[in-house]
Design a protein around this motif. Structure first.
Motif, short mmCIF file in Angstrom:
data_model
loop_
_atom_site.label_atom_id
_atom_site.label_comp_id
_atom_site.label_asym_id
_atom_site.label_seq_id
_atom_site.Cartn_x
_atom_site.Cartn_y
_atom_site.Cartn_z
N LEU A 97 0.80 -1.21 0.00
CA LEU A 97 0.00 0.00 0.00
C LEU A 97 0.84 1.27 0.00
O LEU A 97 0.43 2.30 -0.51
CB LEU A 97 -0.93 0.02 1.23
CG LEU A 97 -2.09 -0.98 1.25
CD1 LEU A 97 -2.84 -0.87 2.57
CD2 LEU A 97 -3.04 -0.74 0.10
N THR B 97 -3.29 4.55 -2.99
CA THR B 97 -3.89 4.15 -1.70
C THR B 97 -4.70 5.31 -1.11
O THR B 97 -5.79 5.11 -0.58
CB THR B 97 -2.78 3.72 -0.72
OG1 THR B 97 -2.04 2.67 -1.31
CG2 THR B 97 -3.37 3.27 0.60
N PHE C 288 -13.43 6.41 0.39
CA PHE C 288 -13.93 5.66 1.56
C PHE C 288 -13.96 4.16 1.32
O PHE C 288 -14.70 3.44 2.00
CB PHE C 288 -15.35 6.12 1.95
CG PHE C 288 -15.43 7.55 2.34
CD1 PHE C 288 -14.38 8.18 2.99
CD2 PHE C 288 -16.57 8.31 2.08
CE1 PHE C 288 -14.46 9.51 3.36
CE2 PHE C 288 -16.65 9.63 2.45
CZ PHE C 288 -15.60 10.23 3.09
N ASP D 54 -12.87 0.72 1.94
CA ASP D 54 -12.11 -0.06 2.93
C ASP D 54 -10.97 0.75 3.55
O ASP D 54 -9.90 0.22 3.83
CB ASP D 54 -11.54 -1.32 2.27
CG ASP D 54 -12.60 -2.41 2.17
OD1 ASP D 54 -13.63 -2.30 2.84
OD2 ASP D 54 -12.39 -3.36 1.40
N TRP D 55 -11.25 2.05 3.78
CA TRP D 55 -10.18 2.90 4.31
C TRP D 55 -9.85 2.57 5.76
O TRP D 55 -8.72 2.79 6.20
CB TRP D 55 -10.53 4.38 4.15
CG TRP D 55 -11.64 4.88 5.03
CD1 TRP D 55 -12.96 4.85 4.77
CD2 TRP D 55 -11.51 5.49 6.32
NE1 TRP D 55 -13.68 5.38 5.80
CE2 TRP D 55 -12.81 5.79 6.77
CE3 TRP D 55 -10.44 5.82 7.13
CZ2 TRP D 55 -13.06 6.40 7.99
CZ3 TRP D 55 -10.68 6.43 8.35
CH2 TRP D 55 -11.97 6.71 8.77
N THR D 56 -10.82 2.03 6.51
CA THR D 56 -10.52 1.71 7.91
C THR D 56 -9.53 0.55 8.00
O THR D 56 -8.72 0.51 8.92
CB THR D 56 -11.81 1.36 8.67
OG1 THR D 56 -12.59 0.48 7.87
CG2 THR D 56 -12.61 2.59 8.99
N ASP D 57 -9.58 -0.39 7.05
CA ASP D 57 -8.60 -1.48 7.04
C ASP D 57 -7.20 -0.90 6.93
O ASP D 57 -6.28 -1.32 7.63
CB ASP D 57 -8.86 -2.44 5.86
CG ASP D 57 -10.24 -3.08 5.96
OD1 ASP D 57 -10.89 -2.90 7.01
OD2 ASP D 57 -10.66 -3.72 4.99
N MET E 202 -6.28 2.10 7.76
CA MET E 202 -5.98 2.86 8.97
C MET E 202 -5.63 1.95 10.14
O MET E 202 -4.62 2.17 10.81
CB MET E 202 -7.15 3.76 9.34
CG MET E 202 -6.89 4.62 10.56
SD MET E 202 -8.25 5.75 10.93
CE MET E 202 -9.53 4.59 11.38
N TYR E 203 -6.47 0.94 10.40
CA TYR E 203 -6.24 0.08 11.56
C TYR E 203 -4.87 -0.58 11.48
O TYR E 203 -4.19 -0.79 12.50
CB TYR E 203 -7.34 -0.99 11.66
CG TYR E 203 -8.68 -0.45 12.11
CD1 TYR E 203 -8.75 0.59 13.05
CD2 TYR E 203 -9.87 -0.96 11.62
CE1 TYR E 203 -9.97 1.10 13.46
CE2 TYR E 203 -11.09 -0.46 12.04
CZ TYR E 203 -11.14 0.57 12.96
OH TYR E 203 -12.34 1.07 13.36
N MET F 183 -2.38 1.98 12.52
CA MET F 183 -2.59 2.38 13.91
C MET F 183 -1.99 1.37 14.88
O MET F 183 -1.72 1.69 16.04
CB MET F 183 -4.08 2.56 14.20
CG MET F 183 -4.59 3.97 13.90
SD MET F 183 -6.36 4.13 14.18
CE MET F 183 -6.41 4.24 15.97
N TRP G 94 -4.37 7.92 13.05
CA TRP G 94 -5.74 8.30 12.64
C TRP G 94 -5.79 9.78 12.28
O TRP G 94 -6.62 10.20 11.47
CB TRP G 94 -6.77 7.95 13.71
CG TRP G 94 -6.54 8.58 15.05
CD1 TRP G 94 -5.88 8.05 16.10
CD2 TRP G 94 -6.98 9.88 15.48
NE1 TRP G 94 -5.86 8.92 17.16
CE2 TRP G 94 -6.53 10.05 16.81
CE3 TRP G 94 -7.70 10.90 14.88
CZ2 TRP G 94 -6.78 11.20 17.54
CZ3 TRP G 94 -7.94 12.06 15.61
CH2 TRP G 94 -7.49 12.20 16.92
N LEU H 55 -7.78 11.19 9.08
CA LEU H 55 -8.91 12.09 9.25
C LEU H 55 -8.62 13.47 8.67
O LEU H 55 -9.50 14.07 8.03
CB LEU H 55 -9.29 12.19 10.74
CG LEU H 55 -10.46 11.29 11.12
CD1 LEU H 55 -10.05 9.83 11.09
CD2 LEU H 55 -11.03 11.65 12.47
#
Lengths: 279, 279, 279, 279
Positions: free
Chosen positions: C167, C177, C184, C186-189, C191-192, C195, C202, C206
């Protein structure tokens, strides 16, 4: 007399800038205390937080009593929507807490104390006011959208129930599934599943997406126009400046000029007659 | 005298179109060098890049010194926001690099040199200016949105913590989860998980999505109106043409016409009197 | 003379409504033939399609030759942008096809014949024209967005390369990426994952989402305003009706009225003098 | 005479507020009955629902007969679009049900009875009317979007068919895949798959997203402008108030004032002549 003087004194406190600042600070502090409760804190800290919580409750109670007492008449306080709003939020956090279930309820009620920020800060009050004014116009659009959802949910429930009862089991589950489709959340998974049995079911999904997108677009436009017109009218009314006001001014003065020209013309006609007659 | 002449010379260089073009080219080249560093390049190439980087740093230093010296007074330079912006970016890349940790920091600071494109190209400066002007109005909307997020995060944290502490562990984690829901990113997974225990928790998610969508919509409208009014007023002020200007012109001339009609009427009345009196 | 007459004849054909209808039909038929090629069709059908394709090519060639010949002067044809557009599309499908690689190329070139619909239907030509006119204003916003993407991609590449090189391997992969994050998807994947190592990353995501959303919003507003002003001005210029035109009319006539009042006033003054003088 | 009186009686019933309220209630009740059928209900309940359904059908039939009979002439009823709409919905639910297949069809037809809410509530009728009026303008934008989809689908089908025939098998499947990409639903999965073979295929996806976003944006603006202009014109026509009306008023009165000034000037000139001549 003493009561009158006390009321004046209380009004002074209530309208004091420093007092207002303290209220805002306490609200924010109350929000932070609420937030702190969601962390795993030791029992000593939990005790401190419980004590702080009680102090905040007492402070809010005193503040509302000051504002209540400072009103000339007792019931004038309840004439303003925001006062009722504050009163309900404050009294709600006074509910007694004993069992485990009510602890959760009491906690939830205390969260809403953050909303008091809205009633304290004028700019936020204006924003909320604008939202409330836009409600009636939005109501019918929401109703139309609901009808579209209902029809599609009923169709989906009749057609696809046997394929996946988790998504299309009954009309309420179907509506939730359709809301998911409207937010584009894994909607193709839902579609491919039903397309295996009904190859033409993509028409169902695409037409639904087009309809909701269209209605939603119109919704947005409705709000935009509403807010624009209102803002414009308000500006017109308040300032008396701007194009609209100038056009109005010109209109009125054109009327006056016409009356004046009327008088001038009649004067001239008289003049001509006088000049003609005596000779 | 020699200093004065030198300053004039430097100002000429600074305002030269070719010099400006060179500055833009170097900025873009600097961005490319930064980009090149992210690739796996051989050590010879890495050395070349390091040398280029140093040359760019020196060039930017000279450029800022030219601009600093060409000002009539030394501190006039720092009166413009964009000059301070340039100065900070250039000096930040002068920080000495020794350990491994500072290498990363130095690299990060050098990335921001791309931002100098904004201060060099006027159209981008206008865009950023418009964004900054729209900030205060946006501030309150962001605050309102934050309050909504905070309340929902607190509720979510109290209710759903036992279901999934990774998503609802404390209020800050909950807010991140809610932001994810607001972007519709796998929000149904989050919802279905909590609906297993609280079947009515869909109300929580749907009301949250409606509120954030509404506030966000208003946010957009606010910005649109703000930018529109500002653009309109500017156009009105600058050009003196257009409908608004014409209406203003008409208003002023209507006033003059009224005064003239006043004079005409009094002249006529005098005329009538004269005609009547002597006879 | 014969040439002149032939040209007139060709112009007649070219401007004939039925001919236009045939052209549109052939374009749509050509699109369907292109579509048919994407299905697994038997060799007999493939032959038929190949023959149809050749016929369409010949038809388009004849049509463009008619239009070319009907022009008074040969090169006048190339003065209109849409004519050049048509000419390129038609000649491109004349390229000889021999090897397997060129088959694909020839096919791709033939797809663009669907675009001739745009040059044939006036309403679509207007739509495309509006898009092209809006380009310059959009250019700078795209540039600003690109700068934001570039900086975030460089930071992401320096910081997260070791976490997931697929990525964040280099600056171009990182930009892709980030585009994914902006949509939006699968952006949380994404990020997590980062993180886990940098718990504060984050902020990176954000702030990026806020910036791109803001710039994109402004982009939209820019286009809206641009199109609105243009539409309004055009309407004003063409119709001569509407508020703007009326205001302009009033302005001109107010000027005339002022001149007339000037004359009236001077006549009156003369009148008064005459009345006074002889007596 | 008796027929006339009966018609008047029926018209009274039809225009009665209470009757209207009953109709709305029955429509909502009908919707709830339709919804109830999607739940797993016992056979007794199913019987009750079937009976209720029949009663509703009969009620709607009677209501439409009342409205039909109350018209002065029989065919006047079919002159209004909404009446035809109601008639089709009501008669459709009269279709006989025997086999298992027709049960589903009958159920589907009965769902559309909810749509009668739109024809009964005036505000919803206005909303739908606005949507229908905006259709022609939207038509060309949808056509342009379809052309873009078609070209990209053809390219995708030629290039990527061997990579994943499920997504790019033929032009219609490709269009569905592209619609999925346009809604950002797992579009990166689609892209990464083709990028493995064609590393530059990201250009295909990104250009497609930009084009559809641009066209969609223009679409929205088109609708916004259309609705705004229409609303504005309607307001202008109906109220006679507002800026536009005032400007129009001023224009007309300026014309009158000019004629009056004409008369005044000629009177004055006559006056001057008279004063000069006799002496």
């Amino acid at each position: 007399m003493a009561v009158e003087q006390l009321k004046l004194q209380l009004l002074k406190i209530h309208q004091n800038k420093i007092f207002e600042f303290i209220v805002i600070s306490i609200i924010i502090f109350s929000a932070l205390v609420t937030g702190a409760k969601t962390y795993d804190i030791g029992s000593t800290m939990a005790n401190v937080v419980a004590w702080l919580d009680m102090l905040i409750t007492v402070f809010f109670l005193i503040e509302i009593l000051i504002r209540l007492s400072s009103e000339p008449r007792f019931f004038d306080f309840f004439k303003k929507g925001w006062n009722i709003f504050d009163f309900i939020i404050v009294t709600a956090s006074l509910l007694p807490v004993d069992g485990n279930d009510t602890v959760l309820l009491a906690r939830l009620l205390r969260i809403f104390r953050v909303l008091r920020l809205v009633s304290v800060i004028p700019e936020l009050r204006i924003l909320i006011g604008a939202l409330i004014k836009a409600m009636p116009r939005m109501g019918y659009i929401v109703l139309l959208m609901f009808i579209i959802f209902y029809i599609y949910a009923a169709i989906g429930s009749f057609m696809f129930e046997n394929i996946n009862p988790v998504l299309w089991g009954n009309i309420s589950i179907s509506m939730l599934t359709l809301f998911r489709v409207a937010t584009f959340e894994d909607w193709t998974d839902v579609m491919y599943e039903t397309m295996a049995e009904y190859p033409l079911s993509w028409i169902f999904y695409l037409s639904f997406i087009f309809l909701t997108a269209f209605v939603f677009l119109n919704m947005m436009i409705g709000v935009i126009l509403d807010v624009m017109q209102r803002e414009h009218e308000e500006y017109y009314r308040e300032s008396g400046e701007g194009e609209s006001a100038e056009v109005h001014w010109i209109k009125e003065h054109t009327e006056q000029m016409e009356q004046r020209l009327d008088r001038i013309e009649s004067l001239l006609l008289e003049n001509v007659k006088q000049n003609v007659a005596p000779k």
